[in-house]
Motif scaffolding. Structure first.
Motif, PDB file in Angstrom:
ATOM      1  N   PHE A  79       0.823  -1.203   0.000  1.00  0.00           N
ATOM      2  CA  PHE A  79       0.000   0.000   0.000  1.00  0.00           C
ATOM      3  C   PHE A  79       0.859   1.255   0.000  1.00  0.00           C
ATOM      4  N   ARG A  80       0.195   2.389  -0.159  1.00  0.00           N
ATOM      5  CA  ARG A  80       0.859   3.693  -0.129  1.00  0.00           C
ATOM      6  C   ARG A  80       0.479   4.429   1.154  1.00  0.00           C
ATOM      7  N   PRO A  81       1.297   5.404   1.558  1.00  0.00           N
ATOM      8  CA  PRO A  81       0.949   6.184   2.756  1.00  0.00           C
ATOM      9  C   PRO A  81      -0.360   6.934   2.572  1.00  0.00           C
ATOM     10  N   TRP A  82      -0.970   7.293   3.683  1.00  0.00           N
ATOM     11  CA  TRP A  82      -2.252   7.981   3.665  1.00  0.00           C
ATOM     12  C   TRP A  82      -2.128   9.380   3.059  1.00  0.00           C
ATOM     13  N   LYS A  83      -1.048  10.070   3.388  1.00  0.00           N
ATOM     14  CA  LYS A  83      -0.863  11.438   2.901  1.00  0.00           C
ATOM     15  C   LYS A  83       0.356  11.528   1.993  1.00  0.00           C
ATOM     16  N   LYS A  84       0.215  12.288   0.912  1.00  0.00           N
ATOM     17  CA  LYS A  84       1.359  12.591   0.058  1.00  0.00           C
ATOM     18  C   LYS A  84       2.079  13.779   0.670  1.00  0.00           C
ATOM     19  N   SER A  85       3.068  13.479   1.446  1.00  0.00           N
ATOM     20  CA  SER A  85       3.735  14.534   2.205  1.00  0.00           C
ATOM     21  C   SER A  85       5.231  14.298   2.180  1.00  0.00           C
ATOM     22  N   GLY A  86       5.978  15.402   2.292  1.00  0.00           N
ATOM     23  CA  GLY A  86       7.425  15.288   2.382  1.00  0.00           C
ATOM     24  C   GLY A  86       7.885  14.911   3.779  1.00  0.00           C
ATOM     25  N   ASN A  87       6.936  14.812   4.706  1.00  0.00           N
ATOM     26  CA  ASN A  87       7.264  14.444   6.076  1.00  0.00           C
ATOM     27  C   ASN A  87       7.853  13.040   6.112  1.00  0.00           C
ATOM     28  N   ALA A  88       8.977  12.899   6.754  1.00  0.00           N
ATOM     29  CA  ALA A  88       9.644  11.596   6.813  1.00  0.00           C
ATOM     30  C   ALA A  88       8.803  10.559   7.544  1.00  0.00           C
TER      31      ALA A  88
END
Length: 464
Positions: free
Chosen positions: A361-370
């Motif tokens: 799966f992919r992360p919930w948010k598309k964020s630059g947060n590590a």
């Protein structure tokens, strides 16, 4: 002379015997009184124990769906589509509760008894409550009050109130089995948090996420309902409805009882890796299924859920339960998530290496947060080469003949062109099991459901 000596002796005997007999009579009478009193106390105590046991039998008869009242948060805009999720699990003749909307929809059913859906209830006015979270939805207040408004329906013989969203899919038999572990007369707040570390860090590791669903025992819900409106006035700055419920329960001194069978599903894309590594506990709920890929290949989201429920109808408590076994003949490691998928690794893996969740799966948010891709469980990355990944087989069919259950799994397409050796030559795997029926104290324990030899024989036959 003899008589003169005898008579005084008898007189002396009588003189000493009379007081002794009197004392003996007193002692005997006292003993009888003590015995009577002790017997009375014993009989009274026994009657109390018997009456207490009989009342406990009434209170602690097995929990069923009839003891649960559901409160489902929705809105007029989404209900027309998401009610299809509720139709999958709602049992009109066994379940009680409401779907809460802003107003009665125009296509509302005139006959509640014949509807495959729960009745619609109109939420109360929330204009008096402040909402100050920038960018949030004010409807969070209305949905939070579903808790108090569900309690206000005043259903009888209630043990648990269960709350969820309109896109929460519950598995009713497993929900009942999970709640049966707990004493419904005590204060319980039961649910689970997010799969995403960042979500838990922001909203709270000890908060039950509303989309996964959560349960509140009857006595706690009654107390919460009395104080809820005054409580949420202190939390205008919070984002969601579940945060408000959590905060008010915290004020009552109640913490979350974590049950991993409730699933928020705060991930996107292919969640097969998550489902194939389900914790050893009954599957209670799934959420966000319209934001993920269909859980079975080559199906729509709704058809895939219906397909999963087909396996659930045969053995609800075993669904998704993971068993890892080893085949020494081929040196394979086989991971079975019953009723869903089988993964065959072409080499032996140590058990700790076979259990982590594959990050399909992919992360919930598309964020630059590590931390965006940090999960609340251990994961392992998919190998970039499809030919180096385990061969996957998805649930196809299951049948029960009374003595056991036979389930079939068919190989899924994988874009691998050069490695067609075992186990990729297999097309189908059969699993033989017996129906899992857990006791109240065994809900979290899953015994291995098949011996290695039937699995080996089936694989060999399939390969030939």
């Amino acid at each position: 002379m003899f008589s003169k000596i005898k008579i005084p002796f008898l007189q002396l005997f009588n003189k000493t015997q009379n007081p002794s007999r009197f004392i003996n009579l007193i002692l005997m009478f006292s003993s009888l009184c003590i015995i009577y009193l002790l017997s009375s106390l014993f009989l009274v105590g026994t009657s109390k124990i018997v009456s207490r046991d009989s009342s406990q039998q009434d209170v602690y008869e097995p929990t069923s769906l009839e003891h649960i009242v559901f409160g489902i948060g929705s809105n007029n805009k989404s209900w027309s589509k998401r009610k299809e999720y509720v139709k999958l699990w709602w049992k009109p003749n066994q379940m009680r509760g409401c779907v809460f909307l802003e107003s009665m929809p125009p296509d509302s059913n005139s006959s509640i008894d014949s509807s495959p859906l729960p009745p619609v209830c109109v939420s109360g006015d929330t204009s008096r409550f402040r909402y100050t979270y920038r960018g949030g939805l004010r409807s969070a207040i209305r949905v939070a009050r579903v808790v108090s408004e569900t309690v206000a329906l005043n259903h009888s013989d209630v043990r648990w109130f269960v709350f969820g969203d309109d896109d929460t899919v519950f598995f009713p038999e497993n929900l009942v089995k999970t709640l049966s572990k707990y004493d419904h007369e005590l204060w319980y707040y039961i649910g689970s948090n997010s799969e995403i570390f960042e979500q838990n860090r922001f909203f709270g590791f000890h908060m039950a996420f509303g989309g996964a669903g959560f349960a509140i025992s009857y006595p706690l819900a009654k107390v919460l309902a009395k104080t809820f409106d005054s409580c949420i006035e202190r939390y205008p700055h919070l984002y969601g409805s579940d945060s408000r419920v959590f905060s008010c329960l915290t004020e009552l001194g109640v913490g979350l009882t974590h049950e991993p069978g409730f699933h928020q599903v705060d991930v996107r894309g292919d969640i097969s890796g998550l489902l194939a590594s389900h914790p050893l506990t009954p599957l209670v709920s799934l959420h966000h299924l319209d934001l993920t890929n269909p859980i079975f290949p080559n199906m729509t989201t709704m058809k895939a859920l219906e397909h999963l429920l087909k396996a659930t109808s045969i053995d609800s408590q075993r669904i998704l339960q993971q068993t890892v076994c080893y085949d020494p003949w081929f040196s394979w490691t086989i991971s079975v998530s019953w009723g869903y998928a089988i993964q065959v690794h072409s080499n032996h893996l140590l058990l700790p290496d076979a259990l982590p969740v594959q990050a399909t799966f992919r992360p919930w948010k598309k964020s630059g947060n590590a931390l965006a891709g940090a999960y609340a469980f251990k994961t392992k990355q998919l190998h970039p080469d499809p030919c180096r990944r385990p061969t996957a087989f998805f649930f196809d069919d299951a049948s029960s003949d009374g003595d056991g259950i036979q389930s079939k799994y068919k190989k899924a397409y994988q874009n691998c062109s050069y490695d067609m050796g075992s186990p990729r030559k297999l097309e189908e795997i059969k699993v033989f099991s017996t129906k899992l029926d857990l006791g109240i104290k065994q809900v979290w324990l899953v015994v291995p459901f098949f011996f290695l030899h039937p699995m080996k024989l089936c694989i060999r036959k399939c390969q030939d």
